[in-house]
Design an enzyme around this catalytic site. Structure first.
Site, short mmCIF file in Angstrom:
data_model
loop_
_atom_site.label_atom_id
_atom_site.label_comp_id
_atom_site.label_asym_id
_atom_site.label_seq_id
_atom_site.Cartn_x
_atom_site.Cartn_y
_atom_site.Cartn_z
N GLU A 287 -3.17 33.01 -12.84
CA GLU A 287 -2.53 33.24 -14.00
C GLU A 287 -2.38 34.68 -14.24
O GLU A 287 -2.80 35.65 -13.55
CB GLU A 287 -3.45 32.69 -15.24
CG GLU A 287 -4.79 33.23 -15.38
CD GLU A 287 -5.54 32.58 -16.42
OE1 GLU A 287 -5.12 33.04 -17.65
OE2 GLU A 287 -6.42 32.00 -16.43
N HIS B 296 -3.35 28.94 -16.00
CA HIS B 296 -3.57 29.67 -17.33
C HIS B 296 -4.21 28.20 -18.33
O HIS B 296 -3.64 27.25 -18.47
CB HIS B 296 -2.38 30.11 -18.16
CG HIS B 296 -2.88 30.54 -19.57
ND1 HIS B 296 -3.94 31.47 -19.87
CD2 HIS B 296 -2.61 30.34 -20.59
CE1 HIS B 296 -3.72 31.98 -20.89
NE2 HIS B 296 -3.08 31.25 -21.67
N SER C 276 -7.00 31.78 -24.50
CA SER C 276 -5.90 32.72 -24.34
C SER C 276 -6.03 33.68 -25.60
O SER C 276 -6.88 34.15 -25.69
CB SER C 276 -4.75 31.65 -24.63
OG SER C 276 -3.61 32.42 -24.22
#
Length: 318
Positions: A262, A292, A168
């Protein structure tokens, strides 16, 4: 007490994909909505929110089925978590982990399940960096911490034996780190792995809209404010803030992974395209039907597959 959740935006009828593992289907079925950050200017609420998210990650760490050690330390004056698997193949090789959390939350211990899995599978020591977070410390504070650790490691490791991976926001920071080193004329790491990278803080990727309501954990309303806080006084499109807008020549071989459900899928795809256009070696792997950073669950078959591919990539290139 300090965490609120928002229901899915579109609540699609086909919310649970058919072609995923039973454990992944159960994750969708039991999902309780997107975690909503508090007012980022409320220091106490933000501190409680950060702690609650670290606590949320602990069950995945507790579920790790193999032995390892995780000890607090420091490199170049920056705090790190040193993760060492039971078996280390090559002491001349080391990995840097950059945790996720939208640039405003997350920690080496709260996000430890991914680096622990990679350390074990790659049979390589991992240093997870406790870089500074926004809004207290906007860009480039966190990036500076990461560069400090990397430069200090070069006293003991050749750059081609240092691998960097992050999920991320950590994926965005891994790309920015390599770009900053290249721009400064310094040696880049030997390999990069970006897991579901948050690399476009403007939110301009088409998946932000197309996958809205399909990812059980994330939407732009929960993610965007952290990006703005991280950018601070800098342009959101600045290449070291949003690496999707960067030129990628001279960067190490790169593996990028994402789930097809995602909102950040477009970030992964555009980073891969940019690296390929620049003539770099890059692999893009997308898991159909997944969310995600599905990698966090060590009991998820797809997570084991993805983490094994990461470890193999790093071992091959370092």
């Amino acid at each position: 007490c300090c965490m609120t959740r928002r229901g899915f935006v579109s609540a699609p009828e086909d919310f649970v994909p058919k072609n995923i593992s039973a454990r992944a289907k159960a994750y969708y079925e039991n999902a309780s909505g997107v975690v909503v950050p508090p007012d980022l200017q409320d220091a106490q609420a933000l501190a409680e929110f950060r702690q609650s998210l670290d606590d949320l990650g602990q069950p995945n760490v507790d579920a790790i089925p193999f032995p390892y050690s995780a000890d607090d330390g420091a490199v170049g004056g920056v705090s790190v978590l040193r993760i060492r698997p039971q078996e280390v193949d090559d002491s001349k090789r080391i990995l840097i982990h950059l945790h996720g959390g939208g640039y405003i939350v997350g920690s080496p211990r709260g996000n430890a399940s991914i680096p622990i899995q990679i350390a074990h599978l790659a049979r390589t020591e991992v240093l997870s960096i406790d870089y500074r977070l926004a809004p207290e410390h906007p860009f480039p504070a966190g990036l500076d911490d990461i560069l400090t650790v990397y430069r200090a490691l070069l006293d003991d490791y050749a750059p081609q034996h240092v691998g960097v991976f992050g999920e991320s926001a950590g994926g965005g920071l891994a790309a920015a780190m390599a770009l900053a080193l290249r721009d400064a004329g310094e040696p880049v790491p030997g390999a990069l792995v970006l897991v579901a990278p948050f690399a476009d803080l403007t939110g301009s990727g088409e998946s932000v809209t197309l996958n809205d309501g399909y990812d059980p954990d994330l939407d732009w309303g929960s993610l965007g404010p952290g990006g703005v806080a991280y950018a601070g006084d800098h342009e959101l499109r600045a290449p070291l803030v949003s690496p999707v807008f960067a030129e990628f020549s001279g960067i190490a071989p790169m593996l990028i992974q994402a789930g097809s459900r995602e909102i950040l899928l477009s970030d992964a795809e555009r980073l891969a395209d940019a690296a390929q256009r620049a003539g770099n070696e890059v692999e893009l792997q997308v898991w159909d039907g997944l969310w995600h950073c599905f990698h966090f669950d060590p009991g998820l078959p797809e997570a084991l597959d993805a983490c094994t591919k990461i470890a193999d990539f790093l071992r091959r290139h370092l």
